[in-house]
Write a protein that holds these residues in place. Structure first.
Motif, PDB file in Angstrom:
ATOM      1  N   LYS A   4      10.220   1.877  -8.863  1.00 46.88           N
ATOM      2  CA  LYS A   4       9.943   3.054  -9.444  1.00 46.88           C
ATOM      3  C   LYS A   4       8.584   3.467  -8.745  1.00 46.88           C
ATOM      4  O   LYS A   4       7.523   3.610  -9.475  1.00 46.88           O
ATOM      5  CB  LYS A   4      10.045   2.805 -10.826  1.00 46.88           C
ATOM      6  N   ILE A   5       8.761   3.963  -7.635  1.00 50.16           N
ATOM      7  CA  ILE A   5       7.594   4.292  -7.028  1.00 50.16           C
ATOM      8  C   ILE A   5       7.162   6.095  -6.775  1.00 50.16           C
ATOM      9  O   ILE A   5       8.304   6.778  -6.731  1.00 50.16           O
ATOM     10  CB  ILE A   5       7.576   3.889  -5.297  1.00 50.16           C
ATOM     11  N   GLY A   6       5.905   6.330  -7.184  1.00 51.46           N
ATOM     12  CA  GLY A   6       5.586   7.665  -7.037  1.00 51.46           C
ATOM     13  C   GLY A   6       5.117   8.007  -5.857  1.00 51.46           C
ATOM     14  O   GLY A   6       4.058   7.283  -5.387  1.00 51.46           O
ATOM     15  N   VAL A   7       5.420   9.058  -5.025  1.00 51.05           N
ATOM     16  CA  VAL A   7       4.633   9.380  -3.685  1.00 51.05           C
ATOM     17  C   VAL A   7       3.905  10.716  -3.921  1.00 51.05           C
ATOM     18  O   VAL A   7       4.564  11.678  -4.411  1.00 51.05           O
ATOM     19  CB  VAL A   7       5.516   9.210  -2.603  1.00 51.05           C
ATOM     20  N   TYR A   8       2.658  10.709  -3.684  1.00 51.38           N
ATOM     21  CA  TYR A   8       1.915  12.090  -3.520  1.00 51.38           C
ATOM     22  C   TYR A   8       1.342  12.408  -2.281  1.00 51.38           C
ATOM     23  O   TYR A   8       0.448  11.521  -1.732  1.00 51.38           O
ATOM     24  CB  TYR A   8       0.557  12.051  -4.854  1.00 51.38           C
ATOM     25  N   ILE A   9       1.622  13.540  -1.823  1.00 56.33           N
ATOM     26  CA  ILE A   9       1.253  13.819  -0.492  1.00 56.33           C
ATOM     27  C   ILE A   9       0.446  15.045  -0.764  1.00 56.33           C
ATOM     28  O   ILE A   9       0.484  16.379  -1.242  1.00 56.33           O
ATOM     29  CB  ILE A   9       2.168  14.435   0.499  1.00 56.33           C
ATOM     30  N   GLU A  59       5.493   8.895 -18.045  1.00 57.40           N
ATOM     31  CA  GLU A  59       6.644   9.670 -18.413  1.00 57.40           C
ATOM     32  C   GLU A  59       8.002   8.948 -17.651  1.00 57.40           C
ATOM     33  O   GLU A  59       8.932   8.415 -18.280  1.00 57.40           O
ATOM     34  CB  GLU A  59       6.830  10.954 -18.175  1.00 57.40           C
ATOM     35  N   ALA A  60       7.711   8.855 -16.446  1.00 61.38           N
ATOM     36  CA  ALA A  60       9.034   8.160 -15.577  1.00 61.38           C
ATOM     37  C   ALA A  60       8.680   6.532 -15.546  1.00 61.38           C
ATOM     38  O   ALA A  60       9.540   5.862 -14.599  1.00 61.38           O
ATOM     39  CB  ALA A  60       8.765   8.771 -14.307  1.00 61.38           C
ATOM     40  N   ASN A  81      -8.460   3.918 -10.198  1.00 60.64           N
ATOM     41  CA  ASN A  81      -8.806   4.260 -11.385  1.00 60.64           C
ATOM     42  C   ASN A  81      -7.709   5.090 -12.109  1.00 60.64           C
ATOM     43  O   ASN A  81      -7.189   5.042 -13.399  1.00 60.64           O
ATOM     44  CB  ASN A  81      -9.969   5.180 -11.621  1.00 60.64           C
ATOM     45  N   VAL A  82      -7.186   5.774 -11.401  1.00 61.36           N
ATOM     46  CA  VAL A  82      -5.878   6.907 -11.845  1.00 61.36           C
ATOM     47  C   VAL A  82      -4.725   5.636 -12.316  1.00 61.36           C
ATOM     48  O   VAL A  82      -4.547   5.758 -13.566  1.00 61.36           O
ATOM     49  CB  VAL A  82      -5.417   7.510 -10.904  1.00 61.36           C
ATOM     50  N   ALA A  83      -4.369   4.753 -11.511  1.00 66.37           N
ATOM     51  CA  ALA A  83      -3.637   3.789 -11.797  1.00 66.37           C
ATOM     52  C   ALA A  83      -4.007   3.030 -12.987  1.00 66.37           C
ATOM     53  O   ALA A  83      -3.171   3.056 -14.181  1.00 66.37           O
ATOM     54  CB  ALA A  83      -3.320   2.830 -10.730  1.00 66.37           C
ATOM     55  N   LYS A  84      -5.355   2.589 -13.272  1.00 67.29           N
ATOM     56  CA  LYS A  84      -5.653   1.752 -14.356  1.00 67.29           C
ATOM     57  C   LYS A  84      -5.501   2.715 -15.775  1.00 67.29           C
ATOM     58  O   LYS A  84      -4.936   2.237 -16.659  1.00 67.29           O
ATOM     59  CB  LYS A  84      -7.451   1.672 -14.125  1.00 67.29           C
ATOM     60  N   ARG A  85      -5.854   3.776 -15.761  1.00 68.67           N
ATOM     61  CA  ARG A  85      -5.866   4.785 -16.818  1.00 68.67           C
ATOM     62  C   ARG A  85      -4.383   4.978 -17.311  1.00 68.67           C
ATOM     63  O   ARG A  85      -4.353   5.031 -18.392  1.00 68.67           O
ATOM     64  CB  ARG A  85      -6.635   6.203 -16.379  1.00 68.67           C
ATOM     65  N   ALA A  86      -3.509   4.868 -16.262  1.00 71.66           N
ATOM     66  CA  ALA A  86      -2.179   4.988 -16.637  1.00 71.66           C
ATOM     67  C   ALA A  86      -1.394   3.846 -17.111  1.00 71.66           C
ATOM     68  O   ALA A  86      -0.167   3.685 -17.534  1.00 71.66           O
ATOM     69  CB  ALA A  86      -1.370   5.592 -15.607  1.00 71.66           C
ATOM     70  N   GLY A  87      -2.376   2.602 -17.102  1.00 71.71           N
ATOM     71  CA  GLY A  87      -1.699   1.365 -17.659  1.00 71.71           C
ATOM     72  C   GLY A  87      -1.001   0.637 -16.543  1.00 71.71           C
ATOM     73  O   GLY A  87      -0.337  -0.152 -16.866  1.00 71.71           O
TER      74      GLY A  87
END
Lengths: 644, 392, 435
Positions: A4-9, A59-60, A81-87
């Protein structure tokens, strides 16, 4: 495997999107297996974009994310940190560098850049698919710093670190503290006296009970890793009994039959074989030169109550969290005959001249002759054309000019001539240069390929030089004293330390920092810091700036008594390993040891020192070593998608 | 090979050189900003360097100090405030003392005692001379100045004085010539050049043309004139021409100049006199004002001898014109007579001290310097040509 | 808006490289730091540079990670576009007022999308590119800015409201007022940096009237990866220069412009720019006019020798005067004395001249101190009372100085000086009170 991977470009406000068609990239990867979200964003690092990512993860229910933006050097920690903050575990995040490694590099070929970007993002997706949740390695650390060298840098760092709450071992090889500055009378800019500063700092050190000072002490071996180094130090005795009587010892010094050249005064004077560097040298206990005095049996017998040459060296084992090297420099020793050095009697070095100014009271004299005119020849041992010292020694222009000012002030009549290449009295030191000219000093600029010639005939010393400032006209003076403005060189015994600590030296043979701006006082070995002139020529202020910088860095490293290290280290597959020792040969961080496992020898990684460089992995014949986060499996999969 | 003589700069400070000389750090700004400095004939940095190193031989043979007209740009822009302009000024003094073989100019430049005693002594000499000839008359029955101070006798005095002064000055110029041309072994000067280059001497003496180059060259002559860039040159030229005119009339045409008849105002004798007086007073007052205001770089530093020279000049002109006024107003002859004596008591010391030994001498040295310089350059040019032709 | 009595361990004034380094060191030691920057973004002078000597790293590559590290450190609070005023020492603490100027943009809403810039009708000179290009009245100061949020330059804004309409985040707010905050801090580090010498002050160089004379910061912008034109061009006609001159000591070591001391960095940055130009325009001839070449730091002299090997010409002689050639070419004539070539006066022609401007003190902060005066030295830099042994100490106990606020310094020295200031501040904060 993450699916379940999110990719941001990231468009990076045009930095990427001006050259790379980010929408095309997004389309190309949105159907990669495991990708559930694929988005482009103006600035991935902006707060709004970060909030969006956190939203998406929650959410996803994403289990990994890829951000394709700039160099991880810039924003790796931001997105972790973003990852951490989202658990999410922070190691389930991979950064792809589309800016420095793609759009900026290929700004002239946007189509190809887009193709490359697609491949790079695919690689990132593959990597993140394999990513595991990892925890940072935590190790306990001692809030102890061992400072090697009790010169001005080391002493100052010790005091500051002690006040920050760190325990200090201060190790000095000589028997007295103070190092080079005690050899100088007045210091430039403030006209303070070297010895007085040393005295002040020594008593400051004595006041603090979290500093332990050892003189006559030398580091012999070293092991361990950051936070937990072990050092063995050997302390040579002073050969003075512990309960000596002060007057008796004074008498012994007076009666001492042996005289030796005074190293502190660069051999300009002689001293007894029981000595202090100078009258007020500290710690205030004399030292016996055992080698010389051991032949005077009768004398030793007479004074056996205060002198004991049978004292044995002691060994001290120190456990320390970090090491700060403040080992200083050696003055350059001119070659025999270099500008007449050692061939002509009145040719001396700048350091000797400093001693002469300090030792003479009212009349400046050398070898019994009154000195009325002095010639200074600059850049001796620095900026060499043929020699190996290519560097500028930085302090010497200012130092020599200051010495000429002090000499003139103290002895009035002296007339100074300076033969120079460039006068480098940078910054506010320019004022000293002006003062020297104002007092009537004459400056003559010579061509580096045509240096001044020093000759002697019938007892008269002669300096001849073609003056670049005056049509290269040949000028001549007959000075009473010639001072070679000798620069700084790395200490002769530096290799002993670099061999023990395994820290590298630079082109100039001084200890090398990691990066002059990013990590100016750190070495490649975590926990070993360098400061002062062992890193490169500096004046006192600059040395102290660097040693205090190092002390604040050491303190922030150890203050919590716990270190967090990256878990991206080498990992041994114990079943596959059949100890051949190849890995230990290539490891530059001393991190691999041989250990026993189920009846066979295998390699063992010290996770505290491993940097995850991967050298061992490449040489292992059994493929028994993987780097976490960069396993063979991952790399191979990345290669597969890249070559499609 | 030259020995460094660091005492030289101390010697220069005695001649009014600023002690800042030694702070020069040889950036070359002064030589490059100087509008007169060109190509290899660059100054003043080279001669500053020579002064700091004390290479006297190079300074003695140098014409650079005379080539500088002290616009002051070097001092204004010197990054170390070493004051090159004032150094050039003191080097001119130093050279004057070197051309002078008697040693008197060194005394006058370095000792106020010598300078003032000489002035007083000469003034007293003039006074006693008149006292001897005429007594100290309290009243007189004579009606004409030529009866009491006959021009024939005064002219004899003039000639004697002019002769001595000229002899001295010429010998100094010969000395200068010897130092600059004869001693320079690098060139040989053919005699003919002395004639072909002679016009430069006359031209520069009469026009002081180099002054006009002292200002930035980009503007046109008229623009510069309107902007007042030539004021200094004009004032200096008025002063110089007035002086030369008057000197010529007094020494050569005294019979015509010192008359008892009062001519109408337009008569050349009176017009010349007025012009000269105007030039002298205008020039001296102009310089005095600037020296007091210190508003130009070259008026910031005044040596005591600068003051004595300019004040003596002003007083000469003032006393001269007062005498003239007294005469045309038909004042009692005694008033005119005493003014006449006072006038001479100022003029004689002024000439005897200033002409050969002090600041006045630059009137001669400057054009001669340009003359010698041109001769030297022409000689070098000849050598070049010859070597070229032999090479071909 | 008044916010009373916010407490911090340390107040760092100035968000350049030194201020960031000092803040980070303090924060990493567990102290709460308030970093106040007067400008719109962190970064100071360094962020505007191209590459840095002697390693030739790109300045942004060193500065931006440090900026983001500073920005994301939980112990550091950053206030940009703010000024510290009225600092008073009361016993062991300092009270101070921070004035935060209105950006007319809500900082928490702006995403830095630059849509507003696209619609803003006002074009003015971009001060962050030394007026080489233009910017809008609503603008993000530069690409690498942090925080990357827009600001309305209210003096030039015509209040048309176009930005307000287009902003997707509704971040534009013309009603913002300047706000004041009252702080209590235990220690202060001053890292207010330096001012550039203004080259028109050296009249002989005619900087204002000759278009093809630029100063070194302008050249930094022309060479930077984030440069405005992507090429090095002459300002007058956009021609590619091929004979470039560097005039060292413009405004340094020069009493005639009031700055007697050496700026310490100009030799090296000029040599660096020369090397970069050799790369950017391989056919260009580059000449550096100098008094003394001061390449004194680690690796500096080697860097100088490298430039010589790359055929950069070094001429000993200070340029006295620069004038524009009369033929309309826009080329410049530099008059100098070639000191080591027969002391000849020469007039060299170059098609682009870079004035290597020096650095001047920025003593403004001293006027913010109220009851105890912050003293300056004879050159107007902050006075270091124990220059040799505690270089960061000022005359006020608890106030320390970092970077070029205390004197000319290059980047490595500034960073070390900031390290020193934070060390002295740390031990000051930890040391049991001895007052």
């Amino acid at each position: 495997m993450k699916n379940k991977i999110g990719v941001y470009i990231c468009q990076c406000g045009g930095n990427i999107s001006d050259y790379v068609d980010v929408e095309e990239v997004r389309k190309a990867i949105e159907n990669e297996s495991g990708v559930v979200i694929a988005k482009t964003t103006m600035f991935a690092c902006a707060d709004s974009a970060q909030k969006e990512m956190i939203n998406d993860i929650e959410e996803a229910n994403l289990d990994a994310i890829v951000v394709a933006s700039c160099s991880p050097k810039l924003h790796l920690f931001t997105f972790r940190n973003v990852a951490k903050r989202a658990g999410l575990n922070q190691y389930n995040y991979v950064q792809v560098n589309l800016r420095e490694q793609c759009s900026w590099a290929h700004s002239d070929k946007p189509k190809e850049a887009t193709k490359k970007a697609i491949v790079l993002v695919r690689d990132g997706i593959v990597r993140v698919r394999y990513s595991e949740a990892l925890d940072q390695i935590k190790i306990s650390a001692l809030n102890v710093v061992t400072i090697i060298g009790a010169g001005i840098s080391g002493m100052r760092a010790a005091i500051e670190l002690a006040d920050m709450g760190t325990n200090i071992f201060l190790i000095e090889k000589d028997y007295f503290v103070g190092g080079r500055i005690s050899q100088i009378g007045k210091l430039f800019e403030t006209d303070e006296k070297g010895k007085e500063i040393v005295k002040k700092l020594y008593y400051e050190i004595k006041k603090r009970n979290n500093i332990r000072l050892f003189t006559g002490a030398e580091i012999k071996s070293f092991s361990g890793s950051v936070g937990n180094f072990k050092i063995r130090v050997e302390i040579t005795p002073r050969y003075i009994t512990s309960k000596y009587d002060k007057d008796r010892l004074t008498e012994a010094i007076q009666k001492c039959p042996e005289e030796i050249p005074d190293k502190f005064n660069f051999g300009l004077t002689k001293r007894k074989a029981i000595y202090k560097n100078y009258e007020t040298a500290l710690p205030d206990i004399p030292v016996v030169n055992k080698d010389v005095l051991s032949r005077d049996k009768e004398f030793l017998r007479t004074y056996k109550d205060c002198i004991d040459i049978n004292q044995k060296p002691e060994t001290l084992n120190i456990n320390t969290g970090a090491i700060l090297l403040c080992t200083g420099f050696d003055p350059y020793e001119p070659k025999d005959g270099e500008f007449g050095y050692k061939k002509i009697k009145n040719v001396i070095t700048l350091q000797q001249f400093e001693r002469i100014i300090d030792l003479n009271d009212n009349v400046l004299s050398y070898n019994g002759k009154k000195i009325k005119s002095i010639a200074f020849i600059y850049c001796v041992g620095s900026r060499q054309i043929d020699g190996e010292n290519k560097y500028c020694s930085r302090f010497c222009c200012t130092s020599a000019i200051h010495a000429s000012l002090v000499a003139k002030e103290k002895f009035k009549e002296t007339k100074n001539f300076h033969f120079y290449r460039d006068i480098r009295t940078y910054g506010k030191y320019e004022k000293l240069y002006e003062n020297a000219r104002r007092q009537g000093d004459i400056f003559i600029k010579f061509d580096e390929t045509d240096p001044p010639v020093v000759e002697e005939s019938e007892g008269i010393t002669q300096v001849k030089c073609k003056d670049l400032l005056y049509n290269r006209k040949e000028l001549e003076i007959n000075p009473d004293l010639i001072v070679l403005v000798t620069g700084m060189v790395p200490r002769k015994d530096n290799h002993l330390i670099s061999d023990i600590l395994k820290i590298p030296v630079g082109r100039d043979n001084f200890f090398n920092e990691v990066h002059p701006k990013l990590r100016p006082v750190e070495t490649v070995i975590d926990g070993i810091f360098i400061a002062g002139t062992c890193q490169g020529p500096k004046n006192i202020t600059e040395s102290i700036k660097s040693s205090l910088s190092a002390s604040v860095k050491a303190n922030s490293l150890l203050n919590d008594e716990e270190l967090e290290l990256e878990p991206l280290v080498a990992k041994i597959n114990l079943d596959a390993c059949e100890w051949c020792g190849k890995c230990i040969e290539v490891c530059t961080y001393n991190t691999i040891t041989k250990t026993e496992y189920q009846g066979k020898f295998v390699a063992k990684i010290n996770v505290a020192t491993c940097k995850g460089c991967g050298m061992c992995s490449t040489v292992c014949p059994n493929d028994a070593i993987d780097i976490i986060g960069y396993s063979n499996e991952e790399i191979e999969a990345m290669i597969d998608v890249s070559t499609v | 090979m030259s020995k460094i003589n660091s005492e030289f700069s101390t010697e220069l400070t005695k001649l009014g050189c600023p002690v800042d000389l030694n702070v020069c750090f040889n950036c070359g700004n002064c030589s490059a900003i100087c509008p007169l400095s060109e190509g290899e004939n660059s100054f003043p940095r080279k001669i500053i360097r020579a002064s700091i190193l004390g290479v006297e031989d190079d300074i003695k043979t140098s014409l650079d100090p005379w080539m500088c007209y002290y616009c002051g740009e070097c001092s204004e822009t010197c990054p170390q405030e070493a004051n090159p302009g004032e150094l050039m000024m003191s080097l001119r003094r130093w050279l004057t003392t070197k051309y002078d073989w008697t040693g008197l100019s060194w005394k006058f430049y370095t000792s106020k005692k010598w300078e003032f005693s000489a002035i007083i002594l000469l003034a007293a000499f003039v006074f006693f001379l008149f006292a001897l000839l005429n007594g100290i008359p309290l009243s007189t029955d004579k009606t004409f100045i030529n009866e009491i101070a006959p021009w024939r006798i005064v002219e004899i005095g003039d000639w004697i004085m002019a002769g001595v002064l000229a002899a001295l000055l010429i010998s100094f110029i010969f000395n200068m010539h010897r130092m600059i041309i004869i001693k320079d072994k690098t060139i040989k000067v053919p005699l003919k050049l002395y004639f072909t280059e002679f016009w430069t001497l006359i031209f520069h003496f009469a026009s002081q043309w180099r002054f006009s180059d002292c200002e930035i060259k980009i503007q046109s002559f008229w623009k510069k004139l309107c902007a007042g860039k030539y004021n200094y040159w004009i004032a200096h030229w008025l002063l110089m021409s007035g002086y030369v005119l008057l000197f010529t009339m007094i020494v050569i045409f005294l019979e015509w100049f010192q008359t008892d008849t009062i001519y109408p105002w337009w008569y050349p004798q009176r017009l010349f006199g007025y012009y000269a007086t105007f030039g002298l007073i205008f020039g001296t007052v102009y310089f005095i004002i600037h020296r007091i205001k210190k508003d130009r770089e070259n008026s910031k530093h005044s040596h005591i001898t600068d003051w004595t020279f300019i004040i003596l000049l002003l007083l000469s002109a003032v006393s001269g014109i007062l005498m003239h006024i007294s005469r045309i107003n038909q004042s009692p002859l005694l008033v005119t007579y005493y003014l006449y004596v006072v006038h001479l008591m100022i003029v004689v010391p002024m000439l005897c001290i200033e002409v050969p030994f002090s600041k006045w001498s630059h009137l001669a040295y400057r054009p001669f310097a340009i003359y010698f310089n041109n001769i030297k350059m022409a000689a070098r040019e000849l050598v070049k040509k010859q070597s070229n032709s032999t090479a071909n | 808006m008044v916010n009373n009595n916010i407490e911090y361990d340390a107040l760092v004034i100035g968000g350049g490289i030194a201020g960031q380094e000092a803040s980070l060191n303090l924060a990493n030691n567990g102290f709460k730091v308030l970093l106040v920057e007067k400008d719109l973004s962190l970064g100071g002078k360094m962020i505007q540079l191209s590459k840095v000597f002697p390693t030739l790293d790109c300045a942004a590559c060193i500065a931006t990670p440090k900026i983001s590290e500073t920005a994301r450190n939980p112990n550091i609070t950053i206030m940009t576009y703010s000024e510290v005023k009225d600092i008073e020492k009361l016993g062991n603490v300092f009270k101070a007022k921070v004035i935060k100027y209105p950006r007319y943009v809500k900082e928490d809403l702006c995403s830095g999308c630059q849509e507003c810039e696209k619609v803003c009708p006002v074009n003015i000179d971009d001060q962050y590119n030394y007026n080489l290009v233009g910017r809008k009245a609503v603008y993000i100061p530069f690409n690498l800015a942090n925080p990357r949020i827009a600001t309305i330059d209210i003096n030039n804004c015509i209040l048309c409201g176009a930005c307000e309409k287009v902003c997707p985040a509704d971040a534009i707010d013309f009603t913002q007022k300047k706000s004041e905050y009252f702080l209590t801090v235990k220690t202060i580090i001053i890292a207010t940096g330096f001012n550039l010498f203004e080259p028109w002050k050296k009249k002989e160089y005619n900087y204002n009237s000759c278009k093809n004379i630029i100063h070194s910061m302008e050249m930094e912008r022309l060479l930077a990866p984030t440069r405005p034109f992507n090429y090095v061009l002459r300002p007058l006609d956009g021609k590619k220069p091929d004979n470039i001159a560097y005039v060292l000591c413009t405004g340094s070591r020069d009493k005639s412009v009031g700055n007697p001391i050496c700026s310490q960095i100009c030799c090296m940055y000029s040599i660096k720019q020369a090397q970069l130009l050799m790369g950017a325009i391989p056919t260009a001839d580059i000449t550096i006019y100098y008094i003394d070449i001061r390449a004194f730091g680690k690796g500096f002299d080697e860097f100088y020798e490298q430039a010589k090997e790359m055929d950069v010409t070094f001429i000993k002689g200070k340029v006295a005067k620069i004038t524009e050639k009369k033929d309309g070419s826009g080329n410049l004539l530099l008059r100098y004395e070639a000191i080591d070539e027969n002391c000849e006066i020469k007039e060299a022609e170059h098609d682009l001249v870079v004035l290597s401007v020096g650095i001047l003190p920025n003593p403004e902060i001293s006027s913010s101190f109220k009851n105890e005066k912050l003293e300056l030295d004879e050159y107007n830099y902050l006075l270091q009372v124990e220059k040799l042994t505690s270089p960061a100490k000022t005359n006020i106990k608890g106030v320390f100085v970092a970077g070029t606020a205390s004197g000319p310094m290059d980047i490595p020295d500034s960073i070390l000086s900031a390290g020193d200031a934070s060390a002295e501040a740390t031990s000051y904060l930890r040391r049991p009170c001895t007052c």
